[in-house]
Design a protein around this motif. Structure first.
Motif, PDB file in Angstrom:
ATOM      1  N   GLU A  34       1.007  -0.809   0.114  1.00 13.77           N
ATOM      2  CA  GLU A  34       0.454   0.009   0.318  1.00 13.77           C
ATOM      3  C   GLU A  34       0.199   1.248  -0.181  1.00 13.77           C
ATOM      4  OE1 GLU A  34      -2.810   0.587   2.959  1.00 13.77           O
ATOM      5  OE2 GLU A  34      -4.149  -1.401   2.423  1.00 13.77           O
ATOM      6  N   GLU A  35       2.338   1.109   0.740  1.00 17.64           N
ATOM      7  CA  GLU A  35       2.438   2.275   1.420  1.00 17.64           C
ATOM      8  C   GLU A  35       4.080   2.691  -0.245  1.00 17.64           C
ATOM      9  OE1 GLU A  35       2.042   4.567   3.220  1.00 17.64           O
ATOM     10  OE2 GLU A  35       0.080   3.037   3.266  1.00 17.64           O
ATOM     11  N   SER A  37       4.015   1.875  -3.642  1.00 17.27           N
ATOM     12  CA  SER A  37       2.918   1.448  -5.165  1.00 17.27           C
ATOM     13  C   SER A  37       3.643   2.624  -5.641  1.00 17.27           C
ATOM     14  CB  SER A  37       1.558   0.517  -4.685  1.00 17.27           C
ATOM     15  OG  SER A  37       2.214  -0.806  -4.458  1.00 17.27           O
ATOM     16  N   ASP A  38       3.198   3.654  -4.921  1.00 15.29           N
ATOM     17  CA  ASP A  38       3.184   5.229  -5.688  1.00 15.29           C
ATOM     18  C   ASP A  38       4.571   5.595  -5.855  1.00 15.29           C
ATOM     19  OD1 ASP A  38       3.474   5.754  -3.106  1.00 15.29           O
ATOM     20  OD2 ASP A  38       2.044   7.557  -3.442  1.00 15.29           O
ATOM     21  N   LEU A  39       5.524   5.396  -5.269  1.00 17.49           N
ATOM     22  CA  LEU A  39       7.101   5.654  -5.128  1.00 17.49           C
ATOM     23  C   LEU A  39       7.708   4.528  -6.758  1.00 17.49           C
ATOM     24  CD1 LEU A  39       7.919   4.830  -1.429  1.00 17.49           C
ATOM     25  CD2 LEU A  39       6.860   7.046  -2.475  1.00 17.49           C
ATOM     26  N   THR A  40       8.272   6.351  -6.963  1.00 20.78           N
ATOM     27  CA  THR A  40       9.605   6.054  -8.282  1.00 20.78           C
ATOM     28  C   THR A  40      10.477   4.738  -7.448  1.00 20.78           C
ATOM     29  OG1 THR A  40       9.017   8.055  -9.150  1.00 20.78           O
ATOM     30  CG2 THR A  40      10.533   6.478 -10.219  1.00 20.78           C
TER      31      THR A  40
END
Ligand SMILES: C[S@@+](CC[C@H](N)C(=O)[O-])C[C@H]1O[C@@H](n2cnc3c(N)ncnc32)[C@H](O)[C@@H]1O
Length: 211
Positions: A34-35, A37-40
């Protein structure tokens, strides 16, 4: 890396993983997913990586991972699984008793999932070192137990920190960090007999400003 790995942590976790080669689920921790997945993808350090499920998942997304654990047995198992997943080149496996030594360098992501131990470990100090290993613009994700599982009686003698306590113990310098998430989560899992069960967790994600 740690020279003396004959300590109580190493002994306990070596026995743990030798007795449980099938503890492997092959899946990353859902709260980490969850934490992150949106990071590059960039560089990552996974502290207390166990059998490597999170490190291998991160590597499959393109992260270059340094994964650390006190158990040589867990690390060897994890390296085999990484080879099977075709991500050997993307992961460095390092053996550390994190109370004594730490992966060197800074990382775009530092994560510690369920870094708990029945053997005394200075978890708050280790997590402060974890924050110190986050590069400017990077993130620290800490996922931990916030209580006993639903199949077990509560153990009043065990203190599970709240998300706020985990955050406070990091003693992050004012103005240099942003709190992205600090809360409880209820995880669905299976009890000892395979029955549906739950366990309260806490999730902390902080971002280091700059970069
Ligand atoms: C509950 S397991 C969690 C493993 C993995 N992060 C996961 O979520 O599946 C805790 C892990 O922390 C590691 N560990 C405990 N004490 C440690 C220490 N002092 N130094 C390094 N690793 C430690 C154990 O070997 C074990 O793999």
């Amino acid at each position: 890396m740690t020279d003396d790995l004959s300590g109580a942590s190493a002994r306990f976790w070596e026995d743990f993983y030798r007795e449980r080669p099938a503890a492997w689920s092959g899946k990353p921790n859902s709260l980490l997913v969850e934490e992150v997945s949106d990071l590059t993808p960039g560089t990552a350090s996974d502290l207390g990586c166990g059998q490597g499920g999170d490190a291998i998942w991160l590597a499959s997304l393109g992260w270059q991972v340094t994964a650390a654990d006190v158990s040589a047995t867990a690390l060897a198992f994890a390296a085999d699984r990484a080879a099977a997943a075709g991500v050997t080149e993307a992961i460095e496996w390092e053996r550390h008793d994190l109370a004594l030594s730490f992966p060197s360098g800074t990382f775009d992501l530092v994560c510690a999932c369920y870094l708990h131990s029945p053997v005394r470990m200075p978890r708050e100090r280790v997590l402060r070192s974890a924050a110190g290993a986050v590069a400017p613009g990077g993130a620290l994700v800490v996922v931990g137990h916030a209580g006993s599982p639903s199949w077990s009686e509560p153990h009043p003698e065990i203190h599970f920190p709240t998300p706020q306590e985990v955050l406070d113990d990091l003693a992050l310098p004012a103005g240099q960090w942003e709190v992205k998430r600090s809360d409880f989560a209820t995880r669905q899992l299976r009890g000892p007999d395979g029955e549906p069960a739950t366990r309260p967790d806490n999730v902390l994600r902080v971002g280091r400003l700059g970069g």
